[in-house]
Design an enzyme around this catalytic site. Structure first.
Site, PDB file in Angstrom:
ATOM      1  N   ASP A  44       0.618  -1.302   0.018  1.00 63.73           N
ATOM      2  CA  ASP A  44       0.077   0.092   0.186  1.00 63.73           C
ATOM      3  C   ASP A  44       0.862   1.105   0.052  1.00 63.73           C
ATOM      4  O   ASP A  44       1.916   1.422   0.909  1.00 63.73           O
ATOM      5  CB  ASP A  44      -0.826   0.016   1.304  1.00 63.73           C
ATOM      6  CG  ASP A  44      -2.324  -0.374   1.153  1.00 63.73           C
ATOM      7  OD1 ASP A  44      -2.614  -0.759  -0.216  1.00 63.73           O
ATOM      8  OD2 ASP A  44      -3.048  -0.678   2.051  1.00 63.73           O
ATOM      9  N   LYS A  67      -0.477  -0.654  -4.113  1.00 63.20           N
ATOM     10  CA  LYS A  67      -1.925  -0.320  -4.302  1.00 63.20           C
ATOM     11  C   LYS A  67      -1.974   1.092  -3.852  1.00 63.20           C
ATOM     12  O   LYS A  67      -1.440   1.449  -2.850  1.00 63.20           O
ATOM     13  CB  LYS A  67      -2.486  -1.501  -3.529  1.00 63.20           C
ATOM     14  CG  LYS A  67      -4.003  -1.055  -3.227  1.00 63.20           C
ATOM     15  CD  LYS A  67      -5.027  -2.411  -2.576  1.00 63.20           C
ATOM     16  CE  LYS A  67      -4.613  -2.518  -0.997  1.00 63.20           C
ATOM     17  NZ  LYS A  67      -5.404  -1.330  -0.545  1.00 63.20           N
ATOM     18  N   GLU A 114     -14.010  -2.800  -1.508  1.00 62.00           N
ATOM     19  CA  GLU A 114     -14.238  -3.028  -0.011  1.00 62.00           C
ATOM     20  C   GLU A 114     -15.645  -2.870   0.378  1.00 62.00           C
ATOM     21  O   GLU A 114     -15.982  -1.448   0.137  1.00 62.00           O
ATOM     22  CB  GLU A 114     -13.033  -2.256   0.720  1.00 62.00           C
ATOM     23  CG  GLU A 114     -13.309  -2.235   2.016  1.00 62.00           C
ATOM     24  CD  GLU A 114     -11.951  -2.024   3.079  1.00 62.00           C
ATOM     25  OE1 GLU A 114     -11.089  -1.649   2.341  1.00 62.00           O
ATOM     26  OE2 GLU A 114     -12.067  -1.688   4.511  1.00 62.00           O
TER      27      GLU A 114
END
Ligand code: KIV
Length: 272
Positions: A91, A121, A190
């Protein structure tokens, strides 16, 4: 449903796209340290995400916002040293890619160079389009992240399900298509309604990996500490616990304390 699995000696971004076209679901978990990453890779996980959830899970912060790029690099390099097969996604933490595209590229390069991670990401759609373009142009694979994006928690105000209303669902669909068009190799969705997540996954050629997004997507991701039951105060509907490590560890540690106090440990065989 069981699907014939192709053996991958090493999972790459291309393998994930191939898995989607072969109908093989992608397994992904978080990892932040060497020992855990070694166990998960050895068990055969396809993707390890060095998530900025390390901010909560490892450092005890309330949100993912405080974790720094240096801290993410520390976690990611520990994970990379442990693995032999899986793909490692790292991330980009909050504040390292939103301000301008040059900073975004610099942050992504630092992750690739200093941690050895395989790709990055980042959260968001059209708002971070130019940063994604610039990172991709440098040859760094990018995974997108839409729906509930925890780095924007202060904008949302809560961690509840996203895109239940038509307007937000339309924006999410547009952003997903945009991320694919830009060249992202995959996408995390998500906490969105399962029907919407399936629609998005069906409309894309790149894999959609869900967390709280139902079974109609191309793979699943969970926070490892949650699915192993190391945490016990976090109980969202989407979470399945595969172990009760919290109570298991508690019992073991209590036994150890008792053994030390009663001089049961160490015994004669456990000394020199
Ligand atoms: O940081 C993280 O753990 C994540 C997952 C929840 C997808 O982004």
């Amino acid at each position: 449903m069981s699907v014939a699995k192709k053996e991958y000696k090493r999972v790459t971004v291309k393998s994930l796209i191939e898995m989607k076209s072969n109908g093989e679901k992608i397994s992904m978990l978080t990892a932040y340290d060497y020992t855990m990453a070694k166990i998960l890779d050895h068990a055969g996980i396809d993707v390890l995400l060095v998530g900025d959830s390390a901010s909560n899970v490892m450092a005890g912060h309330e949100t993912t916002l405080p974790i720094t790029l240096d801290e993410m690099i520390y976690h990611a390099s520990s994970v990379v040293r442990a693995i032999k097969r899986c793909l490692v996604v790292v991330d980009l933490p909050f504040g390292t890619y939103q301000a301008d595209t040059k900073e975004a590229l610099r942050s992504a390069i630092r992750i690739m160079k200093e941690s050895g991670g395989h790709c990055i990401k980042l959260e968001g759609g059209s708002e971070v389009k130019n940063s994604i373009k610039r990172i991709l142009k440098a040859g760094i694979p990018v995974m997108g992240h839409l729906g509930l994006t925890p780095q924007s928690i202060y904008k949302f105000g809560t961690y509840t399900v996203r895109a239940k209303e038509a307007e937000e669902a339309e924006k999410l669909k547009k952003d997903a298509l945009l991320l694919q068009k830009l060249g992202c190799f995959a996408l995390v969705l998500e906490k969105v309604p399962a029907k919407l997540a399936k629609e998005v996954a069906d409309s894309l050629t790149i894999p959609v990996i869900g967390i709280g997004a139902g079974s109609g997507v191309d793979g699943q991701v969970l926070v490892t500490h949650d699915m192993l039951g190391m945490t016990h105060e976090f109980n969202p509907r989407f979470l399945r616990r595969y172990l009760d490590m919290y109570n298991g560890m508690n019992t073991a540690v209590k036994q150890y304390i008792d053994d030390v106090k009663t001089v049961d440990f160490p015994n004669e065989k456990e000394q020199y």
